[in-house]
Scaffold this active site. Structure first.
Site, mmCIF file in Angstrom:
data_model
loop_
_atom_site.group_PDB
_atom_site.id
_atom_site.type_symbol
_atom_site.label_atom_id
_atom_site.label_comp_id
_atom_site.label_asym_id
_atom_site.label_seq_id
_atom_site.Cartn_x
_atom_site.Cartn_y
_atom_site.Cartn_z
ATOM 1 N N ARG A 127 0.859 -1.199 0.000
ATOM 2 C CA ARG A 127 0.000 0.000 0.000
ATOM 3 C C ARG A 127 0.886 1.237 0.000
ATOM 4 N NH1 ARG A 127 -4.613 0.896 4.003
ATOM 5 N NH2 ARG A 127 -2.941 0.742 5.532
ATOM 6 N N ASP B 1 5.561 -3.786 10.636
ATOM 7 C CA ASP B 1 4.125 -3.446 10.636
ATOM 8 C C ASP B 1 3.544 -3.450 12.044
ATOM 9 O OD1 ASP B 1 2.848 -6.671 9.414
ATOM 10 O OD2 ASP B 1 4.431 -6.157 10.829
ATOM 11 N N SER C 108 7.069 -5.570 6.624
ATOM 12 C CA SER C 108 6.542 -6.556 7.581
ATOM 13 C C SER C 108 7.321 -7.842 7.607
ATOM 14 C CB SER C 108 5.094 -6.836 7.246
ATOM 15 O OG SER C 108 4.449 -5.624 6.957
HETATM 16 C C1 0WK Z 1 -2.474 -4.046 7.641
HETATM 17 C C2 0WK Z 1 -1.204 -3.247 7.907
HETATM 18 C C3 0WK Z 1 -0.021 -3.959 7.325
HETATM 19 C C4 0WK Z 1 0.043 -5.353 7.884
HETATM 20 C C5 0WK Z 1 -1.240 -6.039 7.604
HETATM 21 C C6 0WK Z 1 -1.244 -7.403 8.220
HETATM 22 O O1 0WK Z 1 -1.322 -1.989 7.345
HETATM 23 O O2 0WK Z 1 1.129 -3.298 7.623
HETATM 24 O O3 0WK Z 1 1.110 -6.046 7.364
HETATM 25 O O4 0WK Z 1 -2.341 -5.347 8.149
HETATM 26 O O5 0WK Z 1 -2.411 -8.030 7.891
HETATM 27 P P1 0WK Z 1 -2.558 -9.041 6.666
HETATM 28 O O6 0WK Z 1 -2.634 -8.212 5.446
HETATM 29 O O7 0WK Z 1 -1.377 -9.921 6.711
HETATM 30 O O8 0WK Z 1 -3.825 -9.753 6.967
HETATM 31 C C1 BGC Z 2 6.969 -11.258 9.976
HETATM 32 C C2 BGC Z 2 6.813 -10.053 10.888
HETATM 33 C C3 BGC Z 2 5.482 -9.397 10.631
HETATM 34 C C4 BGC Z 2 4.383 -10.401 10.733
HETATM 35 C C5 BGC Z 2 3.031 -9.815 10.499
HETATM 36 C C6 BGC Z 2 5.777 -12.145 10.090
HETATM 37 O O1 BGC Z 2 5.868 -13.169 9.166
HETATM 38 O O2 BGC Z 2 8.126 -11.976 10.321
HETATM 39 O O3 BGC Z 2 7.829 -9.156 10.686
HETATM 40 O O4 BGC Z 2 5.315 -8.429 11.601
HETATM 41 O O5 BGC Z 2 4.583 -11.445 9.811
HETATM 42 O O6 BGC Z 2 2.917 -9.289 9.239
#
Ligand code: 0WK
Ligand code: BGC
Ligand code: 0WK
Ligand code: BGC
Length: 908
Positions: A533, A651, A597
């Site tokens: 993003r 993140d 992240s």
């Molecule tokens: C939204 C945050 C981003 C993070 C994500 C984790 O802005 O930095 O990595 O949530 O959630 P996911 O997309 O892995 O479900």
């Molecule tokens: C990464 C982390 C991150 C998390 C959530 C993990 O796989 O090692 O750095 O914060 O995922 O996105």
């Protein structure tokens, strides 16, 4: 002399056949085929009413789903205790079912004991009745030297109407026959029994009709109807699931207990009810109920005969009008008497004896007449049963669109068993009413408990296989306490160690959280688990924290995630370029915060060396490199704009900052998304950095990489880890995060399918496809208001054809896997907040956790279970969970703003 004989012969010929006057007297009980077909049609209509969800509540014939979906298939085996309550005898049994081999059916051994049910218990308190059942069970175990300690699975035949939501949940509706015990209506009969016998192993409750069908189904696979003509009467049959509105799903069949005894309770039989039926009903303990049963069942036939004979006597049609007190007494003619009167040879003699026993002096004609009354009454009973049965057989025939139906009816009950003529009469009329049905009647030779045990065997096999697969996911309080302790040890070890540790505890160089004075425009880039993003964040003056935020989401193709590092960062740079164009700030040189992240070792706020990829990323030539540098290089390669990347943050850190902007008490950032991780504000003595607090990115996903979770890791988890991009790494993450939960579920489903418990044992290519079961499906499947049918449509989308039972099991597996994930995160969180509390020497800590991630935000139960677990495991901490609105991008912008503000202060 000859003349005298001639006169007496004609006189006798003139004297009427005593049966004729009975026929006249009881013409309303003599039902012809036309009337029987009419009754049959009426019963069919009642069945439809009972099956349909719209009319079930008002329907007299309740059509209760029995949750038995198949007749015996020979795979049943095991040792069971069985209770058979509700017929004329209360029996306790031990049933041993041995598995059959090939086509040969296994055999069943049974030991039984009949126990009286004291009259006072029939109308006493329900708990006393069940205490009696429990006592008899204990006596039986004692007598048969069966250990009281060992947990014996138990099958319960309960011959009264119950609303069942499963084999082991049965809400009691109402008593019938001679039972009236108080305080049980609406109660779960399994629970009531468990409380009385203080045992849990009650596997299945079945109605005696269902158990009878299963008993006979063991010997004849065409047996799909169960019939009881005993004290009471009732029938069950295998109905198409698509017609059973009260149970989800339209695949396959389910046994339905019709409870046809109540046919007519709504007046459907009013033109067939005779005055004698009304008298029997009025004198019964449940007037207005079980109308059909009172015309058919053994509890009432004798009484009907008595009332007819009494009235005929009163009208001088019998015994020259003499009436004895005995004849006036309720219950003095039993159904056994009726059967005796109809015996081929001794029928008339028996009739005479019975009438004599009633202090009557019957003439031979009286005996013939009374015998005929019995015949008419019991004939009507068998005719009515035939009409009911014809309705059921016709319905099955229509359901299956068959021109002719071959079927077997399993039968039990004293009337059918002991009344000499009853079976033949019944069979004959049934075959006349439904000539296209080839009906075999199979007498249940050993009572219904064999059938009940078979149902329990199926339930046990289903439960044990399911249990076998799911119990490893059920974590006890003790195990969760252990995980919390191991997380704590891991956190401490990570802080202390200079070298590699399972939990890396990476300094983030973020010391300060926002204080609301942040101002200006910032660019934020957010590379998460699944998307990239780009955000433009504008912190404005005036009302506290007025923030403008614009963003654009870019999905990252798999080939970029797992291609070269150069391609990945070129792709990111292209997205940034597109966003800057889109926002018209290409050359604004905005200070930029970069949320990355993945675990990065940082030596300052603006540098971060990627330690290792996690989740779905595997781009080459990135690990060990500075991610800010790699992005800057890529931007340079584009040579069309440049960026001032002031901060790179994880993140979790971005999320903490973004939520701290709303709630100053927020000192922890939690991500439960594609991956999982947590950061928190650690005290100064963390490492050798001189400051009061710094945010530490724990990278708790690595817990267990040192084997510390091997005692809770299941074979399914091992398979998921083996097939992952980073085997042996991120073990905690692979038990708890969105990238993997779907895969864990798929592994369990594979195992259950191979075990024949799911999808009919058919392991499809789809099911073998890694990643097919995305975690979003878990959230969908587990949502409370998603009916099983919708679970099926989710599975269908995945190309998995499923039955309703399959859907139930899939939903259960999803629940077990996500529950464990949430509990483990809760245990980890408890370790973090307790560490902070102890860091600060506090007895009690109030703290807020900023949270983000699709699993936390979208899964119906994950967040709640995580909260509850953290609460229980860290009782001295009051933890508020604050879902982040704008994600960690805003947090990265805030860090950049704080950076700028602090830089300013340091200069001033
Ligand atoms: C939204 C945050 C981003 C993070 C994500 C984790 O802005 O930095 O990595 O949530 O959630 P996911 O997309 O892995 O479900
Ligand atoms: C990464 C982390 C991150 C998390 C959530 C993990 O796989 O090692 O750095 O914060 O995922 O996105
Ligand atoms: C014997 C079965 C029992 C059923 C009974 C019905 O084992 O489950 O309730 O038949 O017949 P009754 O004993 O009422 O005549
Ligand atoms: C009960 C049924 C039972 C039947 C035969 C009726 O009174 O309502 O549940 O199947 O008797 O025992």
């Amino acid at each position: 002399m000859f003349a005298v004989h001639l006169v007496s012969f004609f006189f006798s010929k003139l004297q009427e056949d005593p049966t004729k006057k009975v026929d006249r007297f009881l013409y309303s009980m003599c039902l012809n085929d036309g009337q029987l077909s009419d009754i049959s049609a009426r019963f069919q209509a009642e069945m439809k009413k009972g099956l349909s969800i719209e009319s079930n509540a008002a329907a007299a014939v309740k059509m209760l789903p029995a949750h038995v979906r198949s007749t015996p298939d020979g795979t049943e085996k095991g040792q069971f205790l069985a209770l058979d309550l509700g017929g004329s005898k209360f029996k306790v049994l031990q049933v041993k079912v041995r598995e059959g081999t090939g086509i040969r059916k296994g055999e069943v051994e049974m030991e039984e004991q009949t126990y009286p049910v004291p009259r006072e218990l029939l109308s006493g308190r329900g708990t006393e009745l069940f205490d009696h059942v429990s006592k008899c069970l204990k006596d039986f175990l004692h007598e048969k030297n069966i250990s009281l300690e060992k947990k014996h699975p138990l099958a319960f035949t309960f011959s009264f109407p119950c609303e069942q939501s499963s084999l082991n949940k049965a809400l009691f509706l109402n008593w019938s026959k001679h039972y009236r015990a108080r305080g049980l209506q609406g109660k779960d009969m399994i629970q009531a029994l468990r409380e009385a016998i203080d045992r849990t192993g009650v596997l299945a409750l079945v109605n005696d009709t269902v158990a009878t069908m299963m008993t006979c189904g063991f010997d004849d696979q065409h047996c799909e109807v169960g019939l009881i003509i005993g004290t009471g009467t009732n029938a069950c049959y295998m109905e198409e699931m698509r017609h059973v509105d009260l149970v989800e799903g339209d695949e396959g069949r389910m046994c339905v207990n019709t409870e046809w005894g109540a046919f007519g309770d709504d007046g459907a039989l009013k033109d067939y009810i005779t005055e004698f039926d009304r008298d029997v009903d009025a004198a019964s303990s449940n007037p207005g109920r079980q109308i059909f049963e009172k015309m058919v069942g053994g509890m009432y036939l004798g009484e009907l005969v008595r009332l007819v004979v009494l009235k005929m006597a009163k009208q001088g049609l019998l015994f020259d009008g003499c009436v004895s007190d005995a004849l006036r007494t309720k219950g003095r003619i039993t159904t056994a008497n009726v059967a005796a009167m109809e015996e081929y040879k001794n029928g008339l003699k028996n009739t005479r004896d019975i009438l004599m026993d009633l202090d009557l002096t019957p003439s031979p004609d009286d005996c013939i007449a009374v015998q005929h009354v019995s015949t008419i009454v019991s004939f009507r009973s068998s005719n009515l049963v035939a009409a009911g049965l014809a309705a059921i057989l016709t319905r099955i025939q229509q359901n299956r669109n068959l021109r002719t139906l071959r079927i077997t009816v399993g039968v039990d009950g004293t009337v059918y068993k002991t009344h000499p003529q009853y079976p033949k009469r019944l069979h004959k009329v049934v075959r006349r009413l439904v000539p296209d049905c080839h009906v075999r009647f199979l007498l249940s030779d050993s009572g219904s408990s064999k059938g009940a045990a078979l149902v329990a065997a199926v339930a046990q096999r289903l439960a044990s296989q399911r249990q076998k697969s799911l119990s490893p996911f059920t974590l006890s309080q003790g195990q969760l306490q252990l995980v919390k302790a191991r997380m704590r040890v891991g956190l401490e070890a990570g802080l202390r160690s200079k070298g590699p540790s399972a939990i890396k505890m990476l300094p983030s160089f973020v010391y300060h959280r926002p204080n609301g004075t942040e101002r200006g425009k910032y660019l934020a880039l957010d590379l998460g688990g699944t998307n990239f993003r780009a955000l433009l964040v504008h912190f404005k003056k005036g009302l506290q924290q007025k923030t403008r935020l614009y963003h654009k989401l870019y999905t990252i193709p798999l080939e970029i995630m797992q291609g070269t590092g150069e391609d990945l960062f070129d792709y990111l740079a292209a997205c940034v370029s597109d966003f800057l164009d889109y926002m018209g700030v290409k050359h604004a040189h905005l200070p930029t915060g970069f949320t990355f992240s993945f675990p990065c070792e940082q030596t300052s706020i603006a540098t971060g060396t990627l330690v290792s990829w996690t989740k779905g990323f595997k781009a080459t030539d990135c690990e060990g490199h500075d991610v800010v540098n790699m992005l800057q290089e890529a931007i340079k390669r584009r040579n069309e704009f440049d960026l001032d990347i002031a901060a790179v943050v994880n993140d979790t850190v971005g999320t903490m900052m973004s939520c701290a902007y709303e709630d100053p008490q927020c000192e922890i950032g939690l991500i439960a998304g594609t991956g999982t991780n947590v950061c928190y504000m650690e005290e100064k003595k963390a490492g050798d950095v001189e400051t009061e607090k710094m945010c530490i990115n724990t990278e708790w996903g690595g817990l267990g990489d040192d084997g510390s979770l091997d005692d809770i890791i299941t074979p399914y988890d091992i398979e998921v880890d083996k097939q992952s991009l980073n085997p042996g790494k991120q073990r905690f993450e692979k038990l708890t995060s969105g990238m993997y939960l779907g895969e864990v579920v798929r592994q369990v489903l594979l195992d259950l399918t191979r075990g024949g418990l799911l999808f009919r044992g058919h392991v499809t290519e789809t099911l073998k496809t890694p990643g097919i079961f995305q975690t979003k499906y878990l959230s969908q499947i587990e949502s409370d208001h998603l009916a099983l049918l919708q679970v099926r449509s989710v599975l269908q989308q995945l190309g998995l054809e499923s039955t309703c039972n399959d859907s139930m099991i899939v939903k259960e597996v999803c629940g077990a896997v996500s529950r464990r994930a949430a509990q483990l995160c809760g245990a980890g969180m408890a370790a973090v907040v307790d560490k902070i509390r102890e860091n600060r020497g506090l007895d009690h800590l109030n703290i807020t956790v900023g949270v983000d991630g699709a699993l936390y935000k979208q899964h119906p139960h994950f967040a709640g279970i995580l909260h509850d677990t953290a609460k229980v495991l860290a009782p001295q901490c009051n933890v508020t969970f604050l879902p982040s609105e704008e994600g960690s991008g805003k947090g990265a912008a805030l860090i950049t703003a704080v950076q700028k503000r602090e830089g300013q202060n340091r200069k001033d």
